[in-house]
Design an enzyme around this catalytic site. Structure first.
Site, PDB file in Angstrom:
ATOM      1  N   THR A  49      36.312  50.625  35.184  1.00 32.14           N
ATOM      2  CA  THR A  49      36.936  49.501  35.854  1.00 32.14           C
ATOM      3  C   THR A  49      36.882  48.110  35.008  1.00 32.14           C
ATOM      4  O   THR A  49      36.163  48.164  33.993  1.00 32.14           O
ATOM      5  CB  THR A  49      36.550  49.155  37.407  1.00 32.14           C
ATOM      6  N   CYS A  50      37.362  47.003  35.530  1.00 30.07           N
ATOM      7  CA  CYS A  50      37.281  45.881  34.889  1.00 30.07           C
ATOM      8  C   CYS A  50      35.799  45.558  34.744  1.00 30.07           C
ATOM      9  O   CYS A  50      35.316  44.859  33.828  1.00 30.07           O
ATOM     10  CB  CYS A  50      38.012  44.639  35.498  1.00 30.07           C
ATOM     11  N   PRO A 117      37.406  45.576  48.700  1.00 28.36           N
ATOM     12  CA  PRO A 117      37.679  47.198  48.651  1.00 28.36           C
ATOM     13  C   PRO A 117      38.151  47.840  47.359  1.00 28.36           C
ATOM     14  O   PRO A 117      38.135  49.103  47.681  1.00 28.36           O
ATOM     15  CB  PRO A 117      38.776  46.946  49.842  1.00 28.36           C
ATOM     16  N   ALA A 196      49.271  26.792  44.494  1.00 20.35           N
ATOM     17  CA  ALA A 196      50.121  26.930  45.738  1.00 20.35           C
ATOM     18  C   ALA A 196      51.081  28.234  45.933  1.00 20.35           C
ATOM     19  O   ALA A 196      51.293  28.823  46.919  1.00 20.35           O
ATOM     20  CB  ALA A 196      51.241  25.792  45.624  1.00 20.35           C
TER      21      ALA A 196
END
Lengths: 419, 271
Positions: A49-50, A117, A196
């Site tokens: 994974t990362c 998760p 935003a």
């Protein structure tokens, strides 16, 4: 037999190192095939994974170091990278420690953001691939399914994943405690910054359907509005729109307040005091802080949301303690299973051997004394059973209790009884 | 049996209250479910005691302090179960059960012998007047509990601190809406209660209105709720102000019910 984890993660290696040895895309399959072709390795799987690259594998006890050496070679070949560049970042855990490590990884206790998760899904994908490629066997299959089970237990029995740990998630969390539901709610972005946009995206994922953008540069406003299927209004008109929207995300570069208390009082009157949630993520702030004193107005600035995040992180830490207990329980249960795997065949063989001796002797006895009646024969058979059970009881207990720690007892038993 | 039932019912409501207090600190679905199970048991027995009383008396059992307190509590529970069914908010129990326990406590502390009703009062107005009054007041009782919940959640949101109840309480907007709905339910009911009361007084005593303390306080309570609705519709008094008013309104209900009974001379007192 040893279960071993070899790998590195965000704690031991920087992203520069992690990205160089990550098994992404086709490399994953390639690596998996290379690892499984190493003769000492019986079963293997890769989790990449990362934040971590880990190889899980099963070897015979004496071959562990050799296998680790060979895996390092393969990593260096597949990624075309000097061994010295990653060796110092690697950790390896064996047996109980390895099991605990995998369970903690699956339960997201070892993650950069504890409780996130995604890791469980990534583990499932890794497992699916190795199943497809048939690189795992009885032990890793059981180990990984048990890790997934443990992660699910942690998720249902603790609140580790319950609270938001990023500012934009915290905004959604608060919004849910202000409004009945987020569907049908209208959000207005004043200013079109990246933060935003992110916050708006989270609100939309949680049901907000109507987006209005008011931006000083109209074109950028249009761009953003298109992205969300929303509508764009002139920047000067944002106060008029404040009457109709429920959530406001403010992120302009203005150096002074663009809404003050007096204006907000007027707006609330027009809104008939319907609640409004204003998120001011601009620095310097764009909305006068005393607006929060007005009834039915909930104003949060970046620091407020950050405070919510901090308190959530603290909660997660408390929950993580509970999760560690669950992990320990499951590690014990898995280790018991592994142990029984090694001991059980010997126990069964021992019992079988004893029963064979009893049956042979009984047969011989029956042939020698053919006149004995059924009841007597039954009693004698019973006595034979009692004797063999008494005889094999101590070795079975010894095997069950200590057979797991040292394979010596298993070996001795086999030799002594000629199994 | 009929006479020991109220003690059991009081006990079950109180146990449910204690469990809901525990649930503040220990959050699990088992605890939540047990609150509801205790309440269902209590409510079933409670209904049984009211129904058996109904058959003995031959009319609605609201003729003395015991019966009326018990009936009041019972209709609060009806509203609680409706809200639980509709919104699944178990924490509501924590804010309703103190009122429940108070009502049931007053009930078991009052004499509960069955006296035949004086023929003067035994008219069909009895059923309408008392049912309207108690169901209406129950709606106000629950709205006060909801009001307290609103104030707590609003305080967390304004102070930006998540307290013990933050996750368990629903959103402020939903609490405000339930509060308003309960008052719009209660208000027409007590309006009808006052009207049927006046008609009943006319048929029993010959005058509609005698400025008896009970009548005066009922009118006062009615005016408070009329004001709440007026301010809400005309002045947009929603949220915090509405929540505070609903709590004040219920204090007035309690005084009209208990205060007048125990502190003042009134022909309307429950004996």
């Amino acid at each position: 037999m040893n279960i071993i984890v070899l790998g590195l993660n965000h704690k031991t290696a920087s992203v520069e190192v992690r990205e160089k040895i990550a098994f992404s895309g086709t490399k994953l399959e390639e690596g998996l095939m290379h690892f499984s072709s190493i003769s000492q390795i019986k079963e293997t799987a890769i989790l990449s994974t990362c934040n971590r690259v880990e190889v899980y594998f099963v070897v015979d006890k004496d071959n562990a170091d050799e296998a680790i050496e060979k895996i390092q070679d393969v990593i260096s070949i597949v990624h075309n990278i000097e061994k010295s560049l990653f060796l110092q970042h690697l950790y390896n855990h064996r047996n109980k420690k390895a099991v605990k490590h995998i369970f903690r990884v699956a339960s997201s206790l070892d993650s950069m953001i504890v409780g996130e998760p995604q890791i469980l899904g990534q583990l499932k994908d890794a497992f699916d691939l190795s199943l497809k490629k048939k690189t795992t066997g009885v032990i890793l299959n059981k180990l990984i399914t048990h890790a997934i089970y443990t992660a699910k237990r942690v998720r249902t029995e603790t609140k580790i994943a319950e609270n938001a740990v990023s500012i934009s998630f915290a905004a959604v969390e608060m919004a849910k405690k202000i409004f009945i539901s987020l569907t049908e709610k209208r959000v207005m972005l004043i200013g079109a910054g990246e933060m935003a946009e992110l916050a708006a995206r989270h609100l939309i994922n949680n049901g907000v359907s109507n987006v209005i953008v008011a931006n000083r540069t109209f074109e950028r406003g249009c761009e953003l509005a298109n992205l969300f299927n929303g509508k764009v209004v002139k920047f000067e008109d944002f106060q008029r729109e404040l009457v109709n929207v429920d959530i406001v995300i403010c992120s302009t570069g203005a150096s002074s307040y663009i809404i003050n208390k007096e204006q907000m009082h007027k707006i609330m009157k027009e809104r008939k005091n319907k609640p409004v949630f204003i998120i001011d993520i601009s620095v310097p702030r764009n909305v006068a802080p005393d607006i929060n004193d007005i009834d039915n107005v909930y104003l949060y600035d970046v620091d407020d949301l950050q405070d919510v995040v901090y308190s959530n992180i603290n909660n997660r830490k408390k929950e993580a303690e509970k999760a560690e207990n669950i992990v320990s329980e499951e590690v014990e249960s898995f280790i018991n299973w592994i142990d029984s795997l090694q001991v059980t065949p010997t126990v069964i063989a021992l019992k079988k051997k004893a029963e064979e001796i009893r049956d042979d002797e009984f047969q011989r006895f029956k042939n020698k004394y053919p006149n004995l009646n059924e009841d007597t024969l039954k009693a004698i058979h019973y006595m034979g059973t009692a004797i063999i059970n008494k005889l094999i009881h101590p070795p079975i207990i010894a095997l069950k209790e200590h057979g797991n720690e040292s394979t010596q007892i298993v070996e001795f038993t086999k030799k002594l009884y000629d199994l | 049996m009929i006479f020991s039932l109220p003690y059991i019912v009081f006990g079950l409501y109180t146990i449910a209250l204690l469990i809901s207090i525990v649930s503040i600190y220990k959050d699990s679905s088992k605890i939540k479910n047990s609150i509801i199970y205790f309440l269902i048991c209590a409510f079933a027995l409670h209904s049984g005691s009211i129904i058996s009383r109904f058959f003995i008396l031959g009319t609605i059992p609201i003729t003395n302090m015991y019966e009326s307190s018990s009936f009041f509590a019972w209709s609060v529970m009806v509203i609680f179960f409706y809200l639980y069914y509709r919104y699944r908010v178990t924490i509501l129990a924590l804010f309703i059960l103190p009122i429940m326990s108070l009502l049931m406590f007053v009930a078991i502390m009052s004499p509960n012998e069955i006296h035949p009703l004086s023929p003067l009062l035994n008219s069909f107005w009895l059923v309408f007047h008392t049912t309207f009054a108690f169901v209406g007041n129950s709606a106000f009782a629950v709205s006060a509990g909801i009001g307290v919940m609103y104030l707590i959640q609003e305080r967390y949101l304004k102070r930006k601190r998540k307290g013990d109840f933050f996750n368990k309480l629903p959103s402020v907007q939903i609490l405000d809406e339930i509060n308003y709905k309960l008052i719009t339910l209660g208000f027409p009911l007590i309006t009808l209660a006052i009207i049927t009361g006046a008609l009943w007084a006319e048929s029993a005593f010959g005058t509609y209105w005698r400025w008896d303390p009970k009548e005066t306080w009922s009118l006062f309570t009615w005016l408070i709720y009329a004001l709440i609705l007026h301010l809400r519709i005309i002045g947009n008094w929603r949220g915090k102000k509405a929540a505070i008013l609903s709590i004040l309104g219920f204090l007035s209900v309690l005084f009209t019910y208990y205060g007048v009974n125990f502190l003042m001379e009134s022909y309307h007192s429950f004996k």
